[in-house]
Design an enzyme around this catalytic site. Structure first.
Site, mmCIF file in Angstrom:
data_model
loop_
_atom_site.group_PDB
_atom_site.id
_atom_site.type_symbol
_atom_site.label_atom_id
_atom_site.label_comp_id
_atom_site.label_asym_id
_atom_site.label_seq_id
_atom_site.Cartn_x
_atom_site.Cartn_y
_atom_site.Cartn_z
ATOM 1 N N ASN A 163 -7.223 -0.608 6.590
ATOM 2 C CA ASN A 163 -6.353 0.509 6.967
ATOM 3 C C ASN A 163 -6.833 1.765 6.245
ATOM 4 O OD1 ASN A 163 -4.916 0.692 4.332
ATOM 5 N ND2 ASN A 163 -4.278 -1.377 4.910
ATOM 6 N N PHE A 166 6.686 0.491 -1.959
ATOM 7 C CA PHE A 166 6.431 1.693 -1.161
ATOM 8 C C PHE A 166 6.706 1.326 0.291
ATOM 9 C CE2 PHE A 166 4.276 5.329 -3.297
ATOM 10 C CZ PHE A 166 4.401 4.878 -4.598
#
Ligand code: CTP
Length: 398
Positions: free
Chosen positions: A208, A323
């Site tokens: 990613n 997160f």
């Protein structure tokens, strides 16, 4: 920086002992007084003469040296330091410590000391991975012994993997962090960071766009407040910060293992953008184009590292911060994610391409806790990290 700090350095018998000579030099350059104990096996790798020349003092070698007992007994020797560093810490020394054996000067000092102890292990990969060593590591960590390393790398025995002793500069950073002033002094905090790479074949992977910038900034900010940071990082674009213990990994499963190995910790910040899926059977040969059609990649879900740690029944870190990377309905999705994962706080951010946050230098976050959602103004990732570290320090010392 280490002026007048007294370090008792125990050198165990391993090839990495040569690095400890450099460590002595670097500790002394920073003003530390270094007293060295050599195990019998260590003397096969470094000589007492070279050690005492570098340390500028007598080297201690034998438990039953009567002169030493008259001048400075072993109990006194173990207590007269501000920090005991064992480097290299061999499998044998770790085993003795974990089972309470005291049959030579080094193991006796380690039993008798009331001073904090930092171990820098070094051994063959298989020895490090052996269940006995991992049991000993967990026992010693639960006894309050701090670990630094080992690193991954090529080993003197020709194998590759975890087992190499940390470099002298890294151990020095750990020693400095130990003495650092700051509200997080003495706290052990785990930070995950960066993307993970999930192999398809030897040359291709699923990944990613995470650069690792936010996690790196958080690790740096926590270390600046005096924390001992274990930084488990995937292949990031930015270099790791100084003064933290770096554990490099590639895949989500490696990250999960590294996180387990770092426990117990006082706090955890899970900033990594972990790949949700991996290819079930990555090929060990490069996949080739074929007339028979396109390759089919069967995917499996990766372990959820944050959720596993958040839901630990025993030894859960006191504060777990996740997160949330979202592209829409940020607060709603992140609020649900906090509850689903079981973490205390979640730092939510909008990673839609238009925000430029993923891979960029700035971040706009919303801190979600049981008190609700708190929107922070857009600022640099290092400012987000500094504010988050301050909040963590306030929570952990409060
Ligand atoms: N995380 C983790 N292990 C995973 C996936 C995510 O530890 N296998 C952590 C991340 O480090 C982050 C938090 O979980 O702290 C949320 O990650 P995110 O990618 O936003 O959420 P996902 O769990 O992937 O959920 P979804 O795909 O539904 O957005």
């Amino acid at each position: 920086m280490l002026a007048s700090k007294r370090i008792l350095l125990i050198i165990g018998g391993g090839i990495a002992a040569y690095k400890s000579l450099d460590l002595i030099r670097r500790l002394r350059e920073r003003g530390a007084e270094v007293t060295v104990v050599l195990t019998k096996a260590a003397e096969e790798f470094v000589t007492p003469l070279s050690v005492s020349a570098l340390a500028g003092t007598k080297v201690y070698r034998d438990l039953f040296d009567l002169t030493d007992e008259a001048e400075m007994g072993h109990i006194q020797l173990s207590r007269s330091a501000d920090l005991v560093v064992v480097a290299p810490a061999t499998a044998d020394l770790m085993g003795k410590m974990a089972s309470g054996l005291a049959n030579d000067l080094a193991s006796t000092l380690l039993m008798a000391t009331d001073t904090p102890v930092l171990l820098a292990p070094a051994m063959n990969v298989r020895m490090w991975q052996h269940p006995a060593t991992q049991r000993n590591r967990a026992t010693l960590a639960a006894d309050g012994i701090a670990f630094f390393g080992p690193n991954d790398g090529d080993m003197a025995c020709g194998e590759y993997g975890p087992g190499r002793m940390s470099e002298p500069l890294e151990i020095l950073a750990a020693v400095e962090a130990h003495f650092a002033e700051g509200p997080l002094r003495g706290k052990r905090i785990l930070v995950t960071s960066g993307p993970t790479h999930e192999p398809i074949d030897p040359v291709r992977y699923i990944a990613n766009r995470s650069s690792g910038a936010q996690g790196t900034a958080v690790a740096r900010a926590l270390a600046e407040l005096g924390a001992h940071v274990i930084f488990v990082t995937g292949p990031a674009d930015v270099p790791p910060p100084a003064g933290v213990e770096v554990v490099p990994v590639q895949s989500a499963r490696e990250m999960a293992d590294a996180v387990q190995a770092a426990l117990p910790v006082d706090g955890g910040v899970f900033a990594a953008a972990v790949a949700d899926w991996r290819v079930v059977s990555a090929s060990d040969r490069k996949l080739k184009k074929s007339k028979d059609g396109l390759p089919v990649l069967e995917l499996a879900e990766n372990p959820d590292i944050l959720k596993t740690v958040s839901r630990m029944e025993q030894g859960r870190p006191g504060l777990v911060v996740g997160f949330a990377a979202e592209t829409n309905d940020v607060i709603e999705n992140a609020t649900a994610k906090r509850l689903r994962k079981g973490c205390d706080w979640i730092v939510a951010n909008d990673v839609s391409p238009a925000t430029g946050i993923m891979g960029g230098a700035e971040n706009a976050v919303i801190l979600i806790s049981d008190a609700g959602a708190e929107e922070w103004p857009r600022m640099s990732k290092s400012d987000v990290a500094a504010q988050l570290a301050d909040r963590i320090a306030a929570k952990m010392s409060g």
